[in-house]
Design a protein around this motif. Sequence first.
Motif, PDB file in Angstrom:
ATOM      1  N   LEU A  99       0.861  -1.182   0.000  1.00  0.00           N
ATOM      2  CA  LEU A  99       0.000   0.000   0.000  1.00  0.00           C
ATOM      3  C   LEU A  99       0.898   1.233   0.000  1.00  0.00           C
ATOM      4  CD1 LEU A  99      -2.811  -0.630   2.654  1.00  0.00           C
ATOM      5  CD2 LEU A  99      -2.982  -0.835   0.166  1.00  0.00           C
ATOM      6  N   GLN A 162     -13.309  -0.250  10.116  1.00  0.00           N
ATOM      7  CA  GLN A 162     -12.801   0.964  10.754  1.00  0.00           C
ATOM      8  C   GLN A 162     -13.925   1.904  11.175  1.00  0.00           C
ATOM      9  OE1 GLN A 162      -9.766   1.901  11.605  1.00  0.00           O
ATOM     10  NE2 GLN A 162      -9.991   4.106  11.886  1.00  0.00           N
ATOM     11  N   TRP A 163     -14.971   2.000  10.378  1.00  0.00           N
ATOM     12  CA  TRP A 163     -15.977   3.050  10.606  1.00  0.00           C
ATOM     13  C   TRP A 163     -17.363   2.539  10.949  1.00  0.00           C
ATOM     14  CZ3 TRP A 163     -14.145   7.873  11.059  1.00  0.00           C
ATOM     15  CH2 TRP A 163     -12.892   8.138  10.498  1.00  0.00           C
ATOM     16  N   ILE A 175     -10.664   9.203   2.530  1.00  0.00           N
ATOM     17  CA  ILE A 175      -9.897   8.353   1.630  1.00  0.00           C
ATOM     18  C   ILE A 175      -8.890   9.173   0.816  1.00  0.00           C
ATOM     19  CG2 ILE A 175     -11.644   8.421  -0.199  1.00  0.00           C
ATOM     20  CD1 ILE A 175     -10.045   5.220   0.686  1.00  0.00           C
ATOM     21  N   TYR A 188       4.235   5.640   2.271  1.00  0.00           N
ATOM     22  CA  TYR A 188       2.858   5.928   2.644  1.00  0.00           C
ATOM     23  C   TYR A 188       2.554   7.423   2.546  1.00  0.00           C
ATOM     24  CZ  TYR A 188      -1.516   4.318   4.718  1.00  0.00           C
ATOM     25  OH  TYR A 188      -2.831   3.961   4.920  1.00  0.00           O
ATOM     26  N   TYR A 327     -11.441   9.067  16.323  1.00  0.00           N
ATOM     27  CA  TYR A 327     -11.682   9.581  14.964  1.00  0.00           C
ATOM     28  C   TYR A 327     -13.077  10.189  14.881  1.00  0.00           C
ATOM     29  CZ  TYR A 327      -7.801   6.632  13.380  1.00  0.00           C
ATOM     30  OH  TYR A 327      -6.584   6.048  13.196  1.00  0.00           O
ATOM     31  N   TYR A 362     -10.215  15.598  12.147  1.00  0.00           N
ATOM     32  CA  TYR A 362      -9.065  14.722  12.126  1.00  0.00           C
ATOM     33  C   TYR A 362      -7.838  15.578  11.839  1.00  0.00           C
ATOM     34  CZ  TYR A 362      -5.759  11.098  11.477  1.00  0.00           C
ATOM     35  OH  TYR A 362      -4.653  10.311  11.650  1.00  0.00           O
TER      36      TYR A 362
HETATM   37  N1  UDP Z   1      -8.180   2.531   4.174  1.00  0.00           N
HETATM   38  C1  UDP Z   1      -8.633   1.342   3.650  1.00  0.00           C
HETATM   39  N2  UDP Z   1      -7.782   0.269   3.577  1.00  0.00           N
HETATM   40  C2  UDP Z   1      -6.509   0.322   4.031  1.00  0.00           C
HETATM   41  C3  UDP Z   1      -6.037   1.539   4.584  1.00  0.00           C
HETATM   42  C4  UDP Z   1      -6.915   2.623   4.649  1.00  0.00           C
HETATM   43  O1  UDP Z   1      -9.782   1.254   3.260  1.00  0.00           O
HETATM   44  O2  UDP Z   1      -5.799  -0.693   3.959  1.00  0.00           O
HETATM   45  C5  UDP Z   1      -9.133   3.673   4.250  1.00  0.00           C
HETATM   46  C6  UDP Z   1      -9.956   3.620   5.528  1.00  0.00           C
HETATM   47  O3  UDP Z   1     -11.254   4.133   5.260  1.00  0.00           O
HETATM   48  C7  UDP Z   1      -9.182   4.534   6.443  1.00  0.00           C
HETATM   49  C8  UDP Z   1      -8.708   5.623   5.472  1.00  0.00           C
HETATM   50  O4  UDP Z   1      -8.432   4.898   4.267  1.00  0.00           O
HETATM   51  O5  UDP Z   1      -9.991   5.044   7.468  1.00  0.00           O
HETATM   52  C9  UDP Z   1      -7.490   6.390   5.926  1.00  0.00           C
HETATM   53  O6  UDP Z   1      -6.416   5.495   6.139  1.00  0.00           O
HETATM   54  P1  UDP Z   1      -5.158   5.837   7.058  1.00  0.00           P
HETATM   55  O7  UDP Z   1      -4.219   4.699   7.008  1.00  0.00           O
HETATM   56  O8  UDP Z   1      -4.676   7.184   6.702  1.00  0.00           O
HETATM   57  O9  UDP Z   1      -5.881   5.895   8.465  1.00  0.00           O
HETATM   58  P2  UDP Z   1      -5.315   6.060   9.937  1.00  0.00           P
HETATM   59  O10 UDP Z   1      -3.897   5.620   9.963  1.00  0.00           O
HETATM   60  O11 UDP Z   1      -5.524   7.472  10.271  1.00  0.00           O
HETATM   61  O12 UDP Z   1      -6.216   5.146  10.670  1.00  0.00           O
END
Ligand code: UDP
Length: 384
Positions: A99, A162-163, A175, A188, A327, A362
């Motif tokens: 990713l 996550q949500w 996203i 990243y 969040y 956020y």
């Molecule tokens: N996300 C996803 N798959 C992943 C990583 C991220 O769908 O493998 C989406 C998910 O909705 C997440 C958003 O992208 O809340 C932001 O990801 P990030 O890694 O920035 O989130 P954080 O580290 O803040 O939790």
Amino acid sequence: PLAGIDLLIVGSGFFGLTIAERAAAELGKRVVVIDRRAHIGGNAYSEADPETGIEVHRYGAHLFHTSNERVWEYVNRFTSFTGYQHKVYSNFEGEVYPLPINLGTINQFFRAAYGPDEARALIAEQAGEFDAKSARNLEEKGISLIGRPLYEAFIRDYTAKQWQTPTTELPAEVISRLPVRYTYDNRYFNDAHEGLPVDGYTAWLERMADHPNIEVRLETDFFDETQPLHKSAVAGRIPVVYTGPVDRYFDYAEGELGWRTLDFEAEVLPTGDFQGTSVMNYAGADVPYTRIHEFRHFHPERDYPADKTVIMREYSRVASREDEPYYPVNTPEDRERLLAYRALADAEDRVLFGGRLGTYQYLDMHMAIGSALSMFENRLAAIL
Ligand code: UDP
Ligand code: FAD
């Protein structure tokens, strides 16, 4: 009890500490910072795991990155940074992909060897149903950026874990934080500066508070009427910068704002390396956690034990009033409530609201620090 206090700051996270440091060092003000937790630093706090000495981020992994030169100059006054560059992998149906979505992810997923132009054409075709510019929510934005097959593999179920909010109700910006690249670059973050504090987050946070004009009082809740600096004793009498939840400040008068909280499950394992990288996401709905952090990989330069490692599984769920809010969910209903709270906040006498909780936004660390520097320059004088 208020004598000799020029400014009260509620919350010792990066926002509160930046205001405290500037007001003390630049204006010579006597500042008291209170925090209800037993340690300073808010969610960026970290500590050494007692068994292994490995630095563990207690409230989830924190990676510092910024393209804001002012913030970069400011933070370097308190710490230096390692050359760490964050990379994340995702386990989808038992196979590991890089990713954020990049040419490597696309070729592995489609078992192909596309060049950048071919990959772009393929994704454009698969994304055809939505246009990125007019996307109204996370689902439309996600599909418009990477097409439906990749969206369903890497985003849909992870986002549901996550949500637990329909992706059509989540804002597109959630996203937009994730880049999509038609190269094999799988860093990243896109920012000009990135790294981890050389001697840890807590040393950095403590240096910000280390000034003779700054007093920190821990385990002190602003709403606890048995402590002298509680809300009804200070509001309107001395200037306050409040970085706790904005709905809590007004006793939820306009309703509760929606938050997600996280549960962390840490474990010491008898191996020198569990997963070979710092963060592994789990894309599927069949795995209950969203990701596993392995903290030793954040500091390859340190001398950590070769036969033990610390991992932390992360689970996400709806926050109740008793949970730590992590969040902001930001549904259309939340945004309406937030407007009502903003109006109340603007009318509050000699109180400024800031930070992640105080503005229901956020904010990455560099954004919290940047917005505190702006508040200090543009708005603080009016209440002092
Ligand atoms: N996300 C996803 N798959 C992943 C990583 C991220 O769908 O493998 C989406 C998910 O909705 C997440 C958003 O992208 O809340 C932001 O990801 P990030 O890694 O920035 O989130 P954080 O580290 O803040 O939790
Ligand atoms: P906080 O750090 O939340 O500080 C607020 C403080 O106020 C807390 O210490 C709290 O105890 C205190 N408080 C609240 N109510 C009261 C009260 N009534 N009385 C007294 N004290 C009170 N940013 C990045 O840049 N990179 C990352 O990788 C990253 N990862 C993150 C991962 C997670 C899981 C989370 C939740 C956040 C992440 N962040 C990251 C964001 C980062 O944590 C924030 O930018 C930063 O913490 C914001 O600081 P703050 O001061 O606004 O809030």
